[in-house]
Design a protein around this motif. Structure first.
Motif, PDB file in Angstrom:
ATOM      1  N   LEU A   1       0.788  -1.212   0.347  1.00  0.00           N
ATOM      2  CA  LEU A   1       0.021   0.379   0.035  1.00  0.00           C
ATOM      3  C   LEU A   1       0.855   0.925  -0.112  1.00  0.00           C
ATOM      4  N   VAL A   2       1.866   1.682   0.715  1.00  0.00           N
ATOM      5  CA  VAL A   2       2.925   2.176   1.029  1.00  0.00           C
ATOM      6  C   VAL A   2       3.052   2.840  -0.659  1.00  0.00           C
ATOM      7  N   ASN A   3       3.541   2.133  -1.000  1.00  0.00           N
ATOM      8  CA  ASN A   3       4.935   1.828  -2.552  1.00  0.00           C
ATOM      9  C   ASN A   3       4.096   2.289  -3.611  1.00  0.00           C
ATOM     10  N   ALA A   4       2.733   1.800  -3.775  1.00  0.00           N
ATOM     11  CA  ALA A   4       2.158   1.455  -5.209  1.00  0.00           C
ATOM     12  C   ALA A   4       2.025   3.224  -4.813  1.00  0.00           C
ATOM     13  N   GLY A   5       1.437   4.016  -3.561  1.00  0.00           N
ATOM     14  CA  GLY A   5       1.516   5.274  -4.217  1.00  0.00           C
ATOM     15  C   GLY A   5       3.103   6.158  -4.655  1.00  0.00           C
ATOM     16  N   ASN A   6       4.059   5.118  -5.372  1.00  0.00           N
ATOM     17  CA  ASN A   6       4.999   5.975  -6.741  1.00  0.00           C
ATOM     18  C   ASN A   6       4.516   5.430  -7.676  1.00  0.00           C
ATOM     19  N   LEU A   7       3.500   4.828  -8.154  1.00  0.00           N
ATOM     20  CA  LEU A   7       3.751   3.679  -9.325  1.00  0.00           C
ATOM     21  C   LEU A   7       2.360   5.057 -10.041  1.00  0.00           C
ATOM     22  N   PRO A   8       2.002   4.785 -11.331  1.00  0.00           N
ATOM     23  CA  PRO A   8       0.841   5.436 -12.187  1.00  0.00           C
ATOM     24  C   PRO A   8      -0.489   5.340 -11.071  1.00  0.00           C
ATOM     25  N   ALA A   9      -1.286   6.511 -10.773  1.00  0.00           N
ATOM     26  CA  ALA A   9      -3.006   6.752 -10.403  1.00  0.00           C
ATOM     27  C   ALA A   9      -3.344   5.285 -11.132  1.00  0.00           C
ATOM     28  N   ALA A  10      -3.400   4.929 -12.100  1.00  0.00           N
ATOM     29  CA  ALA A  10      -4.185   3.571 -12.277  1.00  0.00           C
ATOM     30  C   ALA A  10      -3.533   2.575 -12.268  1.00  0.00           C
ATOM     31  N   VAL A  11      -2.188   1.818 -12.282  1.00  0.00           N
ATOM     32  CA  VAL A  11      -1.597   1.265 -11.766  1.00  0.00           C
ATOM     33  C   VAL A  11      -2.172   0.600 -10.101  1.00  0.00           C
ATOM     34  N   ALA A  12      -0.938   2.130  -9.159  1.00  0.00           N
ATOM     35  CA  ALA A  12      -1.540   1.989  -8.088  1.00  0.00           C
ATOM     36  C   ALA A  12      -2.926   1.109  -7.611  1.00  0.00           C
ATOM     37  N   VAL A  13      -4.067   2.338  -8.026  1.00  0.00           N
ATOM     38  CA  VAL A  13      -5.804   1.711  -7.867  1.00  0.00           C
ATOM     39  C   VAL A  13      -4.994  -0.164  -7.917  1.00  0.00           C
ATOM     40  N   VAL A  14      -4.989  -0.387  -9.223  1.00  0.00           N
ATOM     41  CA  VAL A  14      -5.120  -1.770  -8.968  1.00  0.00           C
ATOM     42  C   VAL A  14      -4.077  -2.320  -8.468  1.00  0.00           C
ATOM     43  N   VAL A  15      -2.757  -2.152  -7.708  1.00  0.00           N
ATOM     44  CA  VAL A  15      -1.669  -2.862  -7.093  1.00  0.00           C
ATOM     45  C   VAL A  15      -2.912  -2.728  -5.486  1.00  0.00           C
ATOM     46  N   ARG A  16      -3.617  -1.896  -5.047  1.00  0.00           N
ATOM     47  CA  ARG A  16      -3.660  -2.170  -4.360  1.00  0.00           C
ATOM     48  C   ARG A  16      -5.151  -2.435  -3.676  1.00  0.00           C
ATOM     49  N   VAL A  17      -5.686  -2.976  -4.333  1.00  0.00           N
ATOM     50  CA  VAL A  17      -6.944  -3.237  -4.408  1.00  0.00           C
ATOM     51  C   VAL A  17      -6.459  -4.650  -4.573  1.00  0.00           C
ATOM     52  N   LEU A  18      -5.662  -5.486  -5.254  1.00  0.00           N
ATOM     53  CA  LEU A  18      -5.268  -6.535  -5.033  1.00  0.00           C
ATOM     54  C   LEU A  18      -4.439  -7.246  -3.938  1.00  0.00           C
ATOM     55  N   ALA A  19      -3.901  -6.169  -3.217  1.00  0.00           N
ATOM     56  CA  ALA A  19      -3.118  -6.522  -2.297  1.00  0.00           C
ATOM     57  C   ALA A  19      -4.555  -6.592  -0.865  1.00  0.00           C
ATOM     58  N   ILE A  20      -5.617  -5.320  -1.574  1.00  0.00           N
ATOM     59  CA  ILE A  20      -6.419  -5.744  -0.293  1.00  0.00           C
ATOM     60  C   ILE A  20      -6.655  -6.951  -0.079  1.00  0.00           C
ATOM     61  N   GLY A  21      -7.217  -7.179  -1.767  1.00  0.00           N
ATOM     62  CA  GLY A  21      -8.096  -8.901  -1.392  1.00  0.00           C
ATOM     63  C   GLY A  21      -7.419  -9.868  -1.272  1.00  0.00           C
ATOM     64  N   SER A  22      -5.864  -9.437  -2.119  1.00  0.00           N
ATOM     65  CA  SER A  22      -4.747 -10.593  -1.023  1.00  0.00           C
ATOM     66  C   SER A  22      -4.935 -11.087   0.653  1.00  0.00           C
ATOM     67  N   PHE A  23      -4.837  -9.648   1.580  1.00  0.00           N
ATOM     68  CA  PHE A  23      -4.993  -9.831   3.249  1.00  0.00           C
ATOM     69  C   PHE A  23      -6.125  -9.871   3.169  1.00  0.00           C
ATOM     70  N   ILE A  24      -7.319  -9.615   3.017  1.00  0.00           N
ATOM     71  CA  ILE A  24      -8.292 -10.661   3.521  1.00  0.00           C
ATOM     72  C   ILE A  24      -8.795 -11.821   3.121  1.00  0.00           C
ATOM     73  N   TRP A  25      -7.877 -12.187   2.344  1.00  0.00           N
ATOM     74  CA  TRP A  25      -8.457 -14.040   1.403  1.00  0.00           C
ATOM     75  C   TRP A  25      -7.837 -14.476   2.634  1.00  0.00           C
ATOM     76  N   LEU A  26      -6.011 -14.289   3.000  1.00  0.00           N
ATOM     77  CA  LEU A  26      -5.110 -14.530   3.859  1.00  0.00           C
ATOM     78  C   LEU A  26      -6.056 -14.336   5.629  1.00  0.00           C
ATOM     79  N   PHE A  27      -6.563 -13.285   5.923  1.00  0.00           N
ATOM     80  CA  PHE A  27      -7.171 -13.136   6.957  1.00  0.00           C
ATOM     81  C   PHE A  27      -8.135 -14.089   7.397  1.00  0.00           C
ATOM     82  N   ILE A  28      -8.846 -14.289   6.560  1.00  0.00           N
ATOM     83  CA  ILE A  28     -10.122 -15.769   7.249  1.00  0.00           C
ATOM     84  C   ILE A  28      -9.521 -16.538   7.053  1.00  0.00           C
TER      85      ILE A  28
END
Length: 182
Positions: free
Chosen positions: A20-47
């Motif tokens: 999440l922190v480092n995706a902010g250095n990417l182009p905005a569209a790429v950063a959103v996709v990377v962050r969404v994938l990371a959050i989804g992965s985290f939620i899956w791992l948490f469950i």
């Protein structure tokens, strides 16, 4: 939660933060996709981690050895001291703040060698080597003055993915977890 679930959750949280922190250095569209994938992965791992703690048999919960003792605290204290010292040198002496994420990745990677020894978990050595290599590569890239997005990807996002992947591997490899999430 068991010690193993807790350590997995800690790894997943730090993996998520790295991404999440480092995706902010990417182009905005790429950063959103990377962050969404990371959050989804985290939620899956948490469950998956929560399910891995489900009772194995009637009323019998799997127990794990204690992982967070004095030796663990010494490894983490050394990690924090090395990280802070390096950050101060990088920012105040070398004036290269873009190398900070690489230093953090290197130190976090090296701390996994300590945890591998303390927890008697040789499998952590692979994660340690991979994260330390990302950090070292990021330091080289920072010294070569490459764009921050490249440094953030190599030394920030990739280590975050490695942490998330390591937790996923641990969940998939655990006997109780395999039955719980299959």
């Amino acid at each position: 939660m068991t010690s193993h679930q807790t350590s997995g959750l800690v790894g997943a949280v730090f993996g998520l933060v790295f991404v999440l922190v480092n995706a902010g250095n990417l182009p905005a569209a790429v950063a959103v996709v990377v962050r969404v994938l990371a959050i989804g992965s985290f939620i899956w791992l948490f469950i998956a981690l929560r399910r891995a703690g489900a009772p194995r048999a009637e009323g019998q919960v799997a127990t794990a050895p204690r992982l967070f003792g004095r030796r663990y605290l010494l490894v983490v204290a050394a990690e924090v001291a090395a990280a802070l010292a390096g950050i101060l040198v990088i920012n105040l002496v070398l004036h290269t703040p873009h190398a900070t994420v690489a230093w953090i990745s290197l130190v976090v990677g090296l701390h996994f060698f300590g945890l591998a020894a303390v927890w008697r978990a040789p499998s952590l050595r692979l994660l340690a080597a991979a994260m330390a290599a990302c950090g070292a590569a990021g330091l080289v890239l920072a010294a070569c003055a490459v764009p921050l997005a490249v440094i953030a990807t190599v030394a920030g996002i990739l280590p975050g993915v490695l942490l998330l992947g390591s937790v996923w591997w641990g969940v998939r490899s655990a006997p109780a977890a395999t039955a719980a999430i299959s």
